[in-house]
Design a protein around this motif. Structure first.
Motif, PDB file in Angstrom:
ATOM      1  N   GLU A 189       0.773  -0.968   0.051  1.00 26.78           N
ATOM      2  CA  GLU A 189      -0.111  -0.030   0.155  1.00 26.78           C
ATOM      3  C   GLU A 189       0.919   1.335  -0.083  1.00 26.78           C
ATOM      4  O   GLU A 189       0.341   2.332  -0.081  1.00 26.78           O
ATOM      5  CB  GLU A 189      -0.711   0.203   1.384  1.00 26.78           C
ATOM      6  CG  GLU A 189      -1.812  -1.165   1.350  1.00 26.78           C
ATOM      7  CD  GLU A 189      -2.732  -1.074   0.268  1.00 26.78           C
ATOM      8  OE1 GLU A 189      -3.231  -0.291  -0.144  1.00 26.78           O
ATOM      9  OE2 GLU A 189      -3.320  -2.198  -0.291  1.00 26.78           O
ATOM     10  N   SER A 222       0.035  14.012   0.584  1.00 26.02           N
ATOM     11  CA  SER A 222      -0.635  12.709  -0.176  1.00 26.02           C
ATOM     12  C   SER A 222      -1.530  12.356   0.811  1.00 26.02           C
ATOM     13  O   SER A 222      -1.662  12.166   2.200  1.00 26.02           O
ATOM     14  CB  SER A 222       0.506  11.909  -0.159  1.00 26.02           C
ATOM     15  OG  SER A 222      -0.176  10.485  -0.404  1.00 26.02           O
ATOM     16  N   LYS A 224      -2.140   9.112   1.102  1.00 28.33           N
ATOM     17  CA  LYS A 224      -1.692   7.771   1.413  1.00 28.33           C
ATOM     18  C   LYS A 224      -1.179   7.814   2.800  1.00 28.33           C
ATOM     19  O   LYS A 224      -0.981   8.860   3.231  1.00 28.33           O
ATOM     20  CB  LYS A 224      -0.507   7.285   0.538  1.00 28.33           C
ATOM     21  CG  LYS A 224      -0.777   6.890  -0.915  1.00 28.33           C
ATOM     22  CD  LYS A 224      -1.405   5.446  -1.244  1.00 28.33           C
ATOM     23  CE  LYS A 224      -1.657   5.511  -2.480  1.00 28.33           C
ATOM     24  NZ  LYS A 224      -1.702   3.893  -2.621  1.00 28.33           N
TER      25      LYS A 224
END
Ligand code: 13P
Ligand code: SF4
Length: 305
Positions: A189, A222, A224
């Motif tokens: 991920e 980001s 993420k």
């Protein structure tokens, strides 16, 4: 009074500032006025009205501060704190390189000595190298000392031929393409963020390539939550610290535990205190070198406003 308090008191008394590169031992941030990458710290050195600049970084960085603020006292906590890449080129080798490829502008990475900068046309850092070469508007440049940063610039600017000197950063070269592949398997991920001093086979496999500060900014913006970082350990430590402090809920993983620039770690709070107290380890440079090197750095700052 603890050491941090003592240093902060001394800074006030002496009108001193501390500039700290983000590969330094993390506790140094507690006494620092600016923490960041080479470009950010050069700009800070150029605009300060402090009387003393203490540079917590490697030697060429403190020299750059002296070039930009020649009337100030510039101190470095450990005078032996060098950069292996900067040591890979001297004036003699640079002149041979120029002789081999005459009449081509020379772009010099800031990771170089003042004497080398004085022999170049324009400086750059890892965060502005692409823009500097692009803004020169020429078909060919010589790039020294870092072959990998130069090759990365060449890949980004297809219409400029970048002829590179053969220097490199031994720390970033410890990162291998296999490390990136392994990180992809272990952290499917995660985004992988790399410094352009890495081998180009490594940069090619990363999701983002940028300077230390660009890596830090990119990962903050980001969406993420997990990042594998292919640059020096200090960046990862700062990112994990800031994530905890600001509840980002993000995790930063160092690509490989060996990515430590040991000479960056020579500077300690104890040495900072002693250096500031006794005003030792002062950076001195020949006036002529300062003037010539300054032209290269000023051109960089002007081409990259
Ligand atoms: P930055 O320009 O990203 O600060 O890099 C300096 C450096 O020495 C990286 O190894
Ligand atoms: Fe020099 Fe590499 Fe250390 Fe950066 S990481 S200061 S380029 S030896």
């Amino acid at each position: 009074m603890n050491l941090v308090e003592k240093i902060n008191k001394l800074k006030k008394e002496k009108n001193a500032i501390i500039l700290t590169h983000c590969y330094q031992n993390i506790e140094i941030d507690e006494v620092s006025d600016y923490v960041g990458d080479s470009l950010y710290l050069s700009r800070a050195a150029a605009k300060t009205d402090a009387d003393i600049i203490l540079f917590a970084g490697v030697y060429f960085m403190a020299q750059s501060a002296k070039i930009l603020s020649p009337d100030k006292k510039v101190l470095i906590p450990d005078i032996t704190s060098g950069c292996h890449m900067a040591d890979m080129i001297d004036v003699e080798n640079l002149r041979l390189f120029k002789k081999k490829y005459p009449n081509i502008p020379v772009v010099c990475y800031i990771n170089s000595t003042a004497e080398v900068k004085a022999e170049c046309d324009v400086c750059c850092t890892s965060s502005n190298a692409v823009d500097i070469v692009k803004n020169l508007n020429v078909p060919k440049v010589l790039f020294a000392p870092d072959t990998y940063l130069g090759k990365w610039v060449g890949q980004k600017l297809k219409d400029v031929e970048v002829i590179t000197f053969n220097g490199f950063c031994p720390v970033h070269l410890r990162i291998r393409p296999e490390d990136i592949m392994e990180a992809r398997r272990n952290y499917p991920e995660a985004l992988i963020l790399a410094h352009p001093e890495c081998h180009y086979e490594v940069s090619k496999l990363a999701d983002f390539v940028g300077s230390t500060k660009e890596i830090m900014e990119f990962s903050q913006k980001s969406d993420k939550k997990q990042f594998v970082i292919a640059t020096e350990k200090g960046v990862v430590e700062r990112l994990n610290r800031d994530s905890k402090l600001n509840n980002w809920g993000k995790e930063f993983i160092l690509i490989n535990e060996n990515i430590i620039c040991h000479s960056m770690k020579y500077n300690t709070l104890e040495k900072i205190y002693d250096t500031l107290l006794n005003e030792t380890n002062e950076i001195t440079l020949d006036k002529n070198i300062i003037e010539k090197a300054r032209l290269s750095i000023d051109r960089m700052l002007n081409l990259n406003k």
